[in-house]
Design a protein around this motif. Structure first.
Motif, PDB file in Angstrom:
ATOM      1  N   LYS A  86       0.751  -1.166   0.019  1.00 17.31           N
ATOM      2  CA  LYS A  86      -0.005   0.234   0.170  1.00 17.31           C
ATOM      3  C   LYS A  86       0.794   1.317  -0.196  1.00 17.31           C
ATOM      4  O   LYS A  86       1.888   1.317   0.463  1.00 17.31           O
ATOM      5  CB  LYS A  86      -1.045  -0.012   1.261  1.00 17.31           C
ATOM      6  CG  LYS A  86      -1.727  -1.157   1.078  1.00 17.31           C
ATOM      7  CD  LYS A  86      -2.673  -1.069   2.788  1.00 17.31           C
ATOM      8  CE  LYS A  86      -3.171  -2.550   3.006  1.00 17.31           C
ATOM      9  NZ  LYS A  86      -2.224  -3.362   3.454  1.00 17.31           N
ATOM     10  N   TRP A 119      -2.497  -0.686  -3.218  1.00 15.32           N
ATOM     11  CA  TRP A 119      -3.564   0.124  -2.747  1.00 15.32           C
ATOM     12  C   TRP A 119      -3.240   1.437  -2.437  1.00 15.32           C
ATOM     13  O   TRP A 119      -2.223   2.086  -2.007  1.00 15.32           O
ATOM     14  CB  TRP A 119      -3.944  -0.715  -1.381  1.00 15.32           C
ATOM     15  CG  TRP A 119      -4.298  -2.039  -1.474  1.00 15.32           C
ATOM     16  CD1 TRP A 119      -3.531  -3.001  -1.397  1.00 15.32           C
ATOM     17  CD2 TRP A 119      -5.613  -2.843  -1.543  1.00 15.32           C
ATOM     18  NE1 TRP A 119      -4.032  -4.322  -1.357  1.00 15.32           N
ATOM     19  CE2 TRP A 119      -5.335  -4.074  -1.575  1.00 15.32           C
ATOM     20  CE3 TRP A 119      -6.710  -2.187  -1.755  1.00 15.32           C
ATOM     21  CZ2 TRP A 119      -6.289  -4.905  -1.774  1.00 15.32           C
ATOM     22  CZ3 TRP A 119      -7.825  -3.043  -1.876  1.00 15.32           C
ATOM     23  CH2 TRP A 119      -7.659  -4.423  -1.864  1.00 15.32           C
ATOM     24  N   ILE A 120      -4.319   2.398  -2.598  1.00 20.37           N
ATOM     25  CA  ILE A 120      -4.312   3.631  -1.902  1.00 20.37           C
ATOM     26  C   ILE A 120      -4.675   3.436  -0.655  1.00 20.37           C
ATOM     27  O   ILE A 120      -6.162   3.130  -0.662  1.00 20.37           O
ATOM     28  CB  ILE A 120      -4.854   4.934  -2.902  1.00 20.37           C
ATOM     29  CG1 ILE A 120      -4.148   5.103  -3.997  1.00 20.37           C
ATOM     30  CG2 ILE A 120      -4.849   6.139  -1.809  1.00 20.37           C
ATOM     31  CD1 ILE A 120      -4.389   6.067  -4.888  1.00 20.37           C
ATOM     32  N   PRO A 123      -8.303   7.735   1.777  1.00 20.48           N
ATOM     33  CA  PRO A 123      -8.843   8.679   0.678  1.00 20.48           C
ATOM     34  C   PRO A 123      -8.606  10.097   1.108  1.00 20.48           C
ATOM     35  O   PRO A 123      -9.633  10.930   0.789  1.00 20.48           O
ATOM     36  CB  PRO A 123     -10.375   8.360   0.871  1.00 20.48           C
ATOM     37  CG  PRO A 123     -10.649   8.303   2.462  1.00 20.48           C
ATOM     38  CD  PRO A 123      -9.281   7.486   2.906  1.00 20.48           C
ATOM     39  N   VAL A 126      -8.383  11.831  -3.347  1.00 17.78           N
ATOM     40  CA  VAL A 126      -8.687  11.105  -4.481  1.00 17.78           C
ATOM     41  C   VAL A 126      -8.261  11.368  -5.704  1.00 17.78           C
ATOM     42  O   VAL A 126      -7.542  10.582  -6.486  1.00 17.78           O
ATOM     43  CB  VAL A 126     -10.431  10.353  -4.277  1.00 17.78           C
ATOM     44  CG1 VAL A 126     -10.228   9.517  -5.545  1.00 17.78           C
ATOM     45  CG2 VAL A 126     -10.538   9.880  -3.060  1.00 17.78           C
ATOM     46  N   THR A 130      -5.045   9.191  -7.102  1.00 17.92           N
ATOM     47  CA  THR A 130      -5.264   8.015  -7.981  1.00 17.92           C
ATOM     48  C   THR A 130      -4.659   8.066  -9.391  1.00 17.92           C
ATOM     49  O   THR A 130      -4.349   7.203  -9.867  1.00 17.92           O
ATOM     50  CB  THR A 130      -6.897   7.969  -8.403  1.00 17.92           C
ATOM     51  OG1 THR A 130      -7.600   8.148  -6.768  1.00 17.92           O
ATOM     52  CG2 THR A 130      -7.233   6.894  -8.829  1.00 17.92           C
ATOM     53  N   VAL A 147      -8.399   0.377  -3.639  1.00 22.80           N
ATOM     54  CA  VAL A 147      -8.337   1.329  -2.707  1.00 22.80           C
ATOM     55  C   VAL A 147      -8.909   0.780  -1.348  1.00 22.80           C
ATOM     56  O   VAL A 147      -9.614  -0.222  -1.392  1.00 22.80           O
ATOM     57  CB  VAL A 147      -9.375   2.655  -3.230  1.00 22.80           C
ATOM     58  CG1 VAL A 147      -8.865   3.369  -4.453  1.00 22.80           C
ATOM     59  CG2 VAL A 147     -10.741   1.974  -3.387  1.00 22.80           C
ATOM     60  N   HIS A 150     -11.903   3.754   1.513  1.00 18.51           N
ATOM     61  CA  HIS A 150     -12.629   4.616   0.907  1.00 18.51           C
ATOM     62  C   HIS A 150     -14.322   4.316   0.920  1.00 18.51           C
ATOM     63  O   HIS A 150     -14.468   3.135   1.021  1.00 18.51           O
ATOM     64  CB  HIS A 150     -12.390   4.542  -0.607  1.00 18.51           C
ATOM     65  CG  HIS A 150     -10.873   5.086  -1.232  1.00 18.51           C
ATOM     66  ND1 HIS A 150      -9.898   4.716  -0.379  1.00 18.51           N
ATOM     67  CD2 HIS A 150     -10.779   5.814  -2.004  1.00 18.51           C
ATOM     68  CE1 HIS A 150      -8.738   5.303  -0.820  1.00 18.51           C
ATOM     69  NE2 HIS A 150      -9.143   5.945  -1.971  1.00 18.51           N
ATOM     70  N   GLU A 154     -16.158   7.850  -2.832  1.00 19.05           N
ATOM     71  CA  GLU A 154     -14.663   7.750  -3.163  1.00 19.05           C
ATOM     72  C   GLU A 154     -14.276   6.569  -4.070  1.00 19.05           C
ATOM     73  O   GLU A 154     -13.208   6.905  -4.914  1.00 19.05           O
ATOM     74  CB  GLU A 154     -13.793   7.720  -1.913  1.00 19.05           C
ATOM     75  CG  GLU A 154     -13.955   9.120  -1.094  1.00 19.05           C
ATOM     76  CD  GLU A 154     -13.862   8.995   0.305  1.00 19.05           C
ATOM     77  OE1 GLU A 154     -13.692  10.041   1.080  1.00 19.05           O
ATOM     78  OE2 GLU A 154     -13.871   7.945   0.825  1.00 19.05           O
ATOM     79  N   ALA A 158     -12.595   7.123  -7.876  1.00 14.90           N
ATOM     80  CA  ALA A 158     -11.162   6.445  -7.993  1.00 14.90           C
ATOM     81  C   ALA A 158     -11.166   5.607  -9.315  1.00 14.90           C
ATOM     82  O   ALA A 158     -10.619   5.634 -10.319  1.00 14.90           O
ATOM     83  CB  ALA A 158     -10.631   5.678  -7.122  1.00 14.90           C
ATOM     84  N   LEU A 169     -10.407  -0.299 -11.608  1.00 19.87           N
ATOM     85  CA  LEU A 169     -10.219  -0.597 -10.358  1.00 19.87           C
ATOM     86  C   LEU A 169     -10.828  -2.040 -10.121  1.00 19.87           C
ATOM     87  O   LEU A 169     -11.771  -2.314 -10.022  1.00 19.87           O
ATOM     88  CB  LEU A 169     -11.223   0.499  -9.473  1.00 19.87           C
ATOM     89  CG  LEU A 169     -11.087   0.348  -8.024  1.00 19.87           C
ATOM     90  CD1 LEU A 169      -9.537   0.940  -7.565  1.00 19.87           C
ATOM     91  CD2 LEU A 169     -12.247   1.123  -7.175  1.00 19.87           C
TER      92      LEU A 169
END
Length: 320
Positions: A86, A119-120, A123, A126, A130, A147, A150, A154, A158, A169
């Motif tokens: 992440k 992963w982000i 949030p 975003v 992203t 993600v 989120h 959100e 994304a 995604l």
């Protein structure tokens, strides 16, 4: 073991988490009260791989690199490991190139040239972060984008940012358990199923509170984050739920932890279970085989609601 479809490949029905591997800021000692080394964790990794559980979830922020370094030492010269790690926005500050730099640090510690899921982690922004995934996905450093933490709005944002670049995604990772069904109530899990996004549920066992190992008389380790969240008073409120979990577990010769895990699988999610002992691997093998009935799922959810307990992490925003 029934595998889960993940775009054009398959993944195991349970992923294994390494948040409690290694010590340091946000590491196993501070959060879980653990002090685990490579020597203790190696048999755990080997047992998981032998059983076909090859998806490992980590993050640069876990123990500030410690977790990734331990995992990296185990996967050397193997090509059968799926890695999920992440980017945590709060590590970035004002550095606009932070996603690539933090990813490169992760790749270096893990000893790999790409990650299977990146992963982000939260949030914070975003629209800012992203788009930074796009060149890294196109270059092959990131195979699938996800993600975490989120909300639905959100997630949709994304997803649309990636879609504009012809990308998808692939995954959402949120806190989801019998005690915390916010992602389900907010329509996130349905949205994921409708859009072929795999939903990964973390804290399915509520950091040990649903394992039946702890109670008001035998509380979680003091001075840890989980010990503060699940005090003796909170654990006392869970007794009715634990009773139902024990009863259902008796039918399947399964522990309450296995029932909580089986429930999350029955709900169409991939649980991420933290593993620190080989017995955790044996438990996961069993949990993946338990197939709960609709009535049992209803009974578990009713008992969970009756506890009135809902513990949200300090880092989590409400989902609706």
């Amino acid at each position: 073991m029934k595998l889960v479809k993940f775009e054009n490949e398959e993944i195991p029905p349970i992923a294994f988490g390494t948040w409690s591997w290694g010590t340091g800021a946000n590491g196993g000692d501070a959060v879980f009260g653990n002090h685990l080394t490579e020597r203790e964790l190696r048999p755990v990794f080997d047992a998981a791989m032998d059983a076909g559980f090859n998806l490992w979830d980590t993050a640069a922020v876990y123990g500030m690199n410690a977790s990734e370094m331990i995992l990296g030492s185990f996967i050397k010269e193997r090509d059968d490991v799926l890695i999920s790690t992440k980017f945590t926005p709060r590590m970035a500050g004002y550095n606009d190139n932070a996603v690539e730099e933090i990813l490169d640090g992760s790749l270096n510690r893990l000893g790999v040239d790409h990650v299977d899921i990146y992963w982000i982690h939260s949030p914070e922004d975003v629209k800012r972060w992203t788009p930074k995934l796009i060149p890294l996905m196109k270059s092959g450093k990131i195979k699938h984008a996800g993600v975490s933490n989120h909300n639905l709005e959100e997630i949709k944002l994304a997803s649309s940012i990636l879609a504009e670049a012809g990308l998808k995604l692939s995954a959402v990772q949120n806190h989801y358990s019998l005690l915390y069904r916010s992602s389900e109530e907010a329509g996130i899990i349905d949205y994921c199923h409708e859009n072929e996004i795999v939903f990964f549920s973390y804290m399915v066992l509520e950091q040990g509170a649903l394992t039946d190992k702890y109670s008001a008389k035998n509380p979680l380790p003091s001075g840890t984050r989980r010990g503060e969240a699940f005090s003796a008073n909170v654990l006392a409120k869970l007794e009715g739920l634990m009773k139902v979990m024990r009863k259902i577990g008796g039918k399947y010769n399964a522990s309450t932890a296995q029932i909580a895990t089986a429930w999350s699988i029955a709900k169409g999610t991939v649980p991420i279970i933290g593993v620190t002992k080989t017995s955790h691997i044996e438990a996961a093998i069993k949990a993946a085989k338990v197939s709960l009935t609709a009535q049992e799922i209803h009974d578990l959810e009713t008992a969970a609601k009756e506890t009135g307990v809902e513990v949200r992490g300090a880092w989590e925003n409400p989902m609706h």
